[in-house]
Design a protein around this motif. Structure first.
Motif, PDB file in Angstrom:
ATOM      1  N   HIS A 234       1.024  -1.284   0.310  1.00 28.65           N
ATOM      2  CA  HIS A 234      -0.169  -0.050  -0.219  1.00 28.65           C
ATOM      3  C   HIS A 234       1.077   1.031   0.037  1.00 28.65           C
ATOM      4  O   HIS A 234       0.333   2.063  -0.692  1.00 28.65           O
ATOM      5  CB  HIS A 234      -0.975   0.137   0.997  1.00 28.65           C
ATOM      6  N   GLU A 235       1.555   0.989   0.255  1.00 33.25           N
ATOM      7  CA  GLU A 235       2.517   2.617   0.737  1.00 33.25           C
ATOM      8  C   GLU A 235       3.898   2.736  -0.614  1.00 33.25           C
ATOM      9  O   GLU A 235       3.881   4.156  -0.935  1.00 33.25           O
ATOM     10  CB  GLU A 235       2.921   2.781   2.008  1.00 33.25           C
ATOM     11  N   MET A 236       4.605   1.713  -0.314  1.00 36.83           N
ATOM     12  CA  MET A 236       5.603   1.974  -1.669  1.00 36.83           C
ATOM     13  C   MET A 236       5.106   1.605  -2.633  1.00 36.83           C
ATOM     14  O   MET A 236       6.024   2.568  -3.546  1.00 36.83           O
ATOM     15  CB  MET A 236       6.568   0.644  -1.144  1.00 36.83           C
ATOM     16  N   TYR A 237       4.468   0.438  -2.944  1.00 39.22           N
ATOM     17  CA  TYR A 237       3.930   0.242  -4.733  1.00 39.22           C
ATOM     18  C   TYR A 237       2.611   0.541  -5.003  1.00 39.22           C
ATOM     19  O   TYR A 237       2.180   0.382  -5.843  1.00 39.22           O
ATOM     20  CB  TYR A 237       4.326  -1.271  -4.436  1.00 39.22           C
ATOM     21  N   GLN A 238       1.952   1.390  -3.752  1.00 41.75           N
ATOM     22  CA  GLN A 238       0.534   1.522  -4.462  1.00 41.75           C
ATOM     23  C   GLN A 238      -0.443   0.568  -4.917  1.00 41.75           C
ATOM     24  O   GLN A 238      -0.622   0.024  -5.900  1.00 41.75           O
ATOM     25  CB  GLN A 238       0.553   2.537  -5.160  1.00 41.75           C
ATOM     26  N   GLY A 239       0.204  -1.211  -4.703  1.00 42.24           N
ATOM     27  CA  GLY A 239      -0.114  -2.267  -4.433  1.00 42.24           C
ATOM     28  C   GLY A 239      -1.657  -3.038  -4.002  1.00 42.24           C
ATOM     29  O   GLY A 239      -2.218  -1.802  -3.904  1.00 42.24           O
ATOM     30  N   THR A 240      -1.508  -3.842  -3.856  1.00 41.75           N
ATOM     31  CA  THR A 240      -2.705  -4.448  -3.470  1.00 41.75           C
ATOM     32  C   THR A 240      -2.237  -5.849  -1.833  1.00 41.75           C
ATOM     33  O   THR A 240      -0.896  -6.416  -2.324  1.00 41.75           O
ATOM     34  CB  THR A 240      -3.978  -5.654  -4.160  1.00 41.75           C
ATOM     35  N   LEU A 241      -3.010  -5.396  -1.517  1.00 45.56           N
ATOM     36  CA  LEU A 241      -3.046  -6.774  -0.489  1.00 45.56           C
ATOM     37  C   LEU A 241      -4.054  -7.642   0.232  1.00 45.56           C
ATOM     38  O   LEU A 241      -5.480  -6.820  -0.301  1.00 45.56           O
ATOM     39  CB  LEU A 241      -2.987  -5.888   1.161  1.00 45.56           C
TER      40      LEU A 241
END
Length: 718
Positions: A234-241
């Motif tokens: 969420h913070e480093m790569y604006q991805g999905t968890l």
């Protein structure tokens, strides 16, 4: 001309509202000139040490978020006339979205949802700066933002989407703030922990997962795995968890644990984009196992557990290793029925007999278990092991990077074997060191034994390393996240000391913990104060000398006061001391016990007020309570020690041999009357005694129970 300076490392729930209101001013009126500058710091180098600084020509600067927005509203007249009282009220309410503790932001979100029931805007019938301020506070808090994006609160979600979609410049403003944060995160994060670990293929998107087994409560070790996966996604790569429950063992798993894990993740500010269950894929996993059986890649085995362990250890092939495909399929069918014959068998992968990496020596991938599953009931009698299910479901769910602790490192080739053999999409693996602490067990099996045998009160025992345990002891979520993220994804295995952990927490609680007074009842000393008023009285005093926002408390004064025995014993005849919150006094008389065994005990004191004395020159500065003028509140102060006595238990150590015989210390005391107003979970400081969390609030007839919060200096630990 105006200038807004923003600390780009600061909490965006504080900075984004002011940024959006300033940007709206520029969008609404081309003649408005506001220079917006970002500083790569957490707090600005200003007298107020704040996250924001706003200056309009010829006016002194303002710093707090609400003050900056108020100054913007007053500085640009075209905004005026929008129900100013309501505007300022809702701008003040944005402070409710600063915390990353879900419980703290849930209430203001629900209030906003109720307020927006029949409204399109927060205030009035058209958009106002209030909409942008509240929108920015929610967008800047990832916990609140995740709740809104999930659509849990329909009215807030409707309004949030409407504001964003009808004002396209908002996305650019948010990106301008994020761009500075992302540049900083790319190299370093969280005060020194390096996150530049060169994860491959991040340009193609990042999807991580946190796969807890619902067989116990989350502990500090799980918290690191959850936080790191959340951070990278969420913070480093604006991805999905993805949070995926590894519910493959019905003998250990309970819905109670599953619900607790969901709640604990929310409390830590971790909001998965999706929650899944390995049990959702039981059919696919079963089909993959059948495929491997037909391909001769796995086999059914009924070797007894002890014999199997011996054979694997010494590189001996199982007698069932060369069974035919038909034999293996027939035995798997018996396993699927869950009968006595099927229960004898398991399925093993045909990897290697004597690989130097013992994890590759034909591991078990399926077991028979007739016990009902808490989600699928009695449908299945065979269940995949974690080592079989995890890589397959990772690949199926689109996981790009599997971040997991070093204990799985030997099993990484096993993970890749499953994917290669089944011709499934590969997943990148990154190992990081698990978080170990001195004198602390993190084995769920051993922790469960402590609960079952009554060594502790339950999974939320304040001596436990569970998230619930350390929160009950007094750890704040913000401090927990900071400490974990400071450790970073390093592979260096260390045994951490709890002192550093609790010292981090002190930074968060000290500025906001109201100050109170408590006197230990055992051998408490009554002191007569000459020069005091005859009749008792009270005065309002600040709850915190450096934080006036906490308000005031009533301090009672009388001619007789109560003092701790330890303080009384430290006094010398005619010594000048300081009575905190009152002033100086001179010790005129000290009376001791006549009992020869307890001659050192002080039984009474006589003090003479000397209020003109200099408090800076006294050695003894003591707390006290008036004996009249305010009803004293009975309190029980509880401190704890480590559950085990050895810093690090070895594999062959018997835990019972190292159990600490006494880990709980209770002290009866009385506190000032203001303590009656405290609620459960409130954190305060009893001056000169330490910080405490309210475990049980005051009720008439029941004393307040307060747990001592370590600060990193005490001898006692977790």
């Amino acid at each position: 001309m105006a200038a807004l300076t923003i600390a780009s490392k600061a909490n965006q729930a504080i900075t984004l509202p002011a940024l959006l209101v300033a940007q709206y001013a520029r969008e609404a009126d081309p003649n408005v000139k506001i220079v917006i500058e970002f500083k790569d710091v957490e707090v600005l180098d200003s007298p107020e040490k704040s996250e924001l600084e706003f200056v309009i020509t010829s006016k002194p600067p303002v710093f707090a978020s609400s003050q900056v927005i108020r100054e913007l509203l007053q500085g640009f007249p075209f905004w005026q006339g929008h129900s100013e009282d309501l505007v300022y009220e809702w701008i003040a309410r944005t402070q409710g979205f600063v915390s990353t503790d879900f419980r703290s932001v849930e209430v203001p979100l629900l209030e906003l949802d109720s307020h927006l029931t029949l409204r399109s805007y927060v205030v009035g019938y058209t958009v106002t700066p209030t909409d942008f301020a509240v929108w920015g506070a929610i967008r800047g808090n990832k916990v609140a933002y995740a709740a809104v994006k999930k659509g849990v609160m329909l009215n807030v979600s409707r309004w949030f989407t409407f504001v964003e979609e009808s004002h396209l410049w908002i996305a650019s403003a948010v990106q301008s703030l994020n761009a500075h944060a992302q540049e900083r995160r790319a190299n370093k994060s969280k005060e020194g922990a390096s996150y530049d670990i060169a994860l491959p293929d991040t340009d193609k998107g990042v999807v991580t997962r946190f796969p807890p087994e619902p067989s116990g409560y989350l502990h500090i070790g799980h918290a690191k795995a959850a936080c790191l996966n959340d951070y990278f996604a969420h913070e480093m790569y604006q991805g999905t968890l993805i949070c995926r429950f590894d519910d493959t063992n019905p003998s250990k798993e309970k819905e109670e644990f599953q619900d607790a894990i969901v709640e604990d993740l929310a409390l830590m500010g971790i909001k998965p984009d999706k929650t899944t269950y390995t049990s959702d894929y039981f059919q696919e996993l079963y089909d993959y196992c059948v495929t491997l059986l037909k391909d001769g890649k796995v086999y059914a085995d009924d070797t007894e557990r002890e014999t199997m362990q011996h054979e694997r250890m010494h590189g001996i092939a199982s007698k069932r290793r060369d069974a035919t495909v038909d034999e293996n399929l027939a035995r798997f069918e018996e396993m699927k029925k869950g009968n006595d014959e099927g229960a004898r068998w398991c399925v093993r992968a045909k990897m290697s007999v004597d690989n130097p990496n013992k994890a590759m020596r034909d591991p078990v991938i399926y077991r028979c278990n007739p016990q009902p599953h808490h989600r699928t009931g009695t449908r299945w009698k065979v269940y995949p092991t974690y080592d079989f299910a995890c890589p397959i479901v990772d690949s199926m769910e689109g996981i790009t990077h599997a971040l997991r602790t070093m204990e799985y490192r030997d099993r990484n080739p096993q993970y890749n074997w499953m994917l290669d053999t089944l011709n499934l999409r590969k997943v990148h693996i990154w190992d990081f060191a698990r978080m170990n602490f001195i004198r602390t067990l993190l084995s769920k099996r051993k922790l469960a034994k402590f609960v079952e045998t009554g060594v502790v009160w339950g999974w939320d025992d304040p001596r436990f390393p569970t998230i619930r345990g350390i929160r009950r002891r007094g750890m704040t979520i913000d401090a927990l996240r900071e400490f974990i993220l400071k450790q970073g994804p390093s592979r260096n295995i260390v045994n951490l000391d709890w002192t550093t952990f609790w010292a981090t927490n002190k930074k968060y609680i000290d500025p906001v913990a109201p100050r109170h007074t408590a006197i230990e009842l055992e051998n408490a000393v009554t002191a007569t104060v000459k020069g005091a008023r005859v009749a008792p009285y009270t005065e309002d005093k600040p709850k915190h000398g450096k934080n006036p926002e906490l308000g005031t408390k009533k301090v009672a004064y009388s001619s007789e006061i109560l003092i701790d025995q330890a303080d009384a014993q430290a006094f010398a005849q005619d010594e000048e001391i300081t009575l905190m919150n009152w002033g100086n006094a001179i010790v005129r008389s000290i009376s001791h016990s006549l009992n020869p065994i307890h001659r050192s005990l002080v039984t009474s004191l006589e003090l003479e007020l000397h209020l003109q004395g200099d408090v800076k020159k006294t050695k003894q500065k003591i707390t006290w309570l008036a004996k009249s003028g305010q009803e004293p509140i009975p309190v029980e102060l509880v401190d704890f020690d480590y559950l085990i006595t050895k810093d690090k238990l070895e594999e062959d150590d018997n835990v019972d041999d190292f159990l600490n015989p006494k880990t709980e210390f209770r002290t009866e005391a009385v506190a000032d009357g203001n303590v009656a107003e405290l609620k459960e979970n409130d954190v305060i400081q009893f001056e000169r005694k330490g910080y405490f969390r309210v475990d049980r609030a005051f009720k008439h007839g029941e004393k307040v129970v307060m747990f001592c919060i370590p600060t990193g200096k005490e001898n006692k630990g977790k």
